[in-house]
Design a protein around this motif. Structure first.
Motif, PDB file in Angstrom:
ATOM      1  N   SER A  56       0.820  -1.213   0.000  1.00 37.84           N
ATOM      2  CA  SER A  56       0.000   0.000   0.000  1.00 37.84           C
ATOM      3  C   SER A  56       0.855   1.265   0.000  1.00 37.84           C
ATOM      4  O   SER A  56       0.444   2.295  -0.528  1.00 37.84           O
ATOM      5  CB  SER A  56      -0.966   0.000   1.182  1.00 37.84           C
ATOM      6  OG  SER A  56      -0.252  -0.057   2.406  1.00 37.84           O
ATOM      7  N   LEU A  59       1.516   2.142  -3.551  1.00 37.98           N
ATOM      8  CA  LEU A  59       0.342   2.776  -4.155  1.00 37.98           C
ATOM      9  C   LEU A  59       0.294   4.250  -3.764  1.00 37.98           C
ATOM     10  O   LEU A  59       0.029   5.115  -4.604  1.00 37.98           O
ATOM     11  CB  LEU A  59      -0.936   2.049  -3.732  1.00 37.98           C
ATOM     12  CG  LEU A  59      -1.061   0.587  -4.161  1.00 37.98           C
ATOM     13  CD1 LEU A  59      -2.333  -0.019  -3.593  1.00 37.98           C
ATOM     14  CD2 LEU A  59      -0.998   0.446  -5.673  1.00 37.98           C
ATOM     15  N   LEU A  88      -3.527  -3.059  -9.073  1.00 42.71           N
ATOM     16  CA  LEU A  88      -3.667  -1.709  -9.634  1.00 42.71           C
ATOM     17  C   LEU A  88      -5.089  -1.473 -10.155  1.00 42.71           C
ATOM     18  O   LEU A  88      -5.656  -0.398  -9.959  1.00 42.71           O
ATOM     19  CB  LEU A  88      -2.649  -1.488 -10.748  1.00 42.71           C
ATOM     20  CG  LEU A  88      -1.180  -1.487 -10.328  1.00 42.71           C
ATOM     21  CD1 LEU A  88      -0.272  -1.512 -11.547  1.00 42.71           C
ATOM     22  CD2 LEU A  88      -0.866  -0.292  -9.446  1.00 42.71           C
ATOM     23  N   SER A  91      -7.600  -1.189  -7.298  1.00 44.12           N
ATOM     24  CA  SER A  91      -7.414   0.110  -6.646  1.00 44.12           C
ATOM     25  C   SER A  91      -7.829   1.270  -7.554  1.00 44.12           C
ATOM     26  O   SER A  91      -7.680   2.427  -7.162  1.00 44.12           O
ATOM     27  CB  SER A  91      -5.947   0.283  -6.238  1.00 44.12           C
ATOM     28  OG  SER A  91      -5.556  -0.751  -5.375  1.00 44.12           O
ATOM     29  N   PHE A  93      -6.476   2.387 -10.247  1.00 46.42           N
ATOM     30  CA  PHE A  93      -5.369   3.204 -10.726  1.00 46.42           C
ATOM     31  C   PHE A  93      -5.473   3.451 -12.227  1.00 46.42           C
ATOM     32  O   PHE A  93      -4.816   4.348 -12.748  1.00 46.42           O
ATOM     33  CB  PHE A  93      -4.029   2.562 -10.353  1.00 46.42           C
ATOM     34  CG  PHE A  93      -3.542   2.978  -8.997  1.00 46.42           C
ATOM     35  CD1 PHE A  93      -4.340   2.850  -7.881  1.00 46.42           C
ATOM     36  CD2 PHE A  93      -2.283   3.505  -8.843  1.00 46.42           C
ATOM     37  CE1 PHE A  93      -3.900   3.245  -6.628  1.00 46.42           C
ATOM     38  CE2 PHE A  93      -1.814   3.905  -7.598  1.00 46.42           C
ATOM     39  CZ  PHE A  93      -2.637   3.773  -6.496  1.00 46.42           C
TER      40      PHE A  93
END
Length: 100
Positions: A56, A59, A88, A91, A93
């Motif tokens: 994390s 990230l 990814l 999340s 992204f």
């Protein structure tokens, strides 16, 4: 665990390569990789082809990078393995980065 930076002024691009674990231990080196550059580039490629682990903190470091550089600069996350690419995508992204 290491980070290397290569700059290509002809293509207005920077490649930041990460080897091994992408975690909090790389915080200072990762930030220096993009913040110590002498100019802003159109493309920042984060080469994750040899990243074995991502946490994390990594990230968060990517989000900090996105906030620190010009919004019209493109950031590509390139070469991640299936497991990391899945993290990814979960999340979200893909909304802020170009995931290759």
């Amino acid at each position: 665990m290491s980070i290397s930076v290569s700059v290509n002024d002809d293509t207005n691009a920077v490649t930041i390569s990460i080897v091994g674990s992408f975690d909090f231990s790389l915080f200072n080196d990762f930030r220096a990789a993009y913040s110590n550059l002498t100019k802003t580039y159109a493309l920042y490629v984060i080469d994750m082809s040899t990243v074995e682990y991502l946490d994390s903190a990594a990230l968060g470091m990517l989000l900090s990078m996105r906030n620190a550089i010009e919004q019209d600069s493109n950031i590509q996350l390139k070469g991640a393995n299936v497991f990391i690419k899945n993290i990814l995508m979960i999340s979200r992204f893909d909304k802020r980065f170009d995931i290759q």
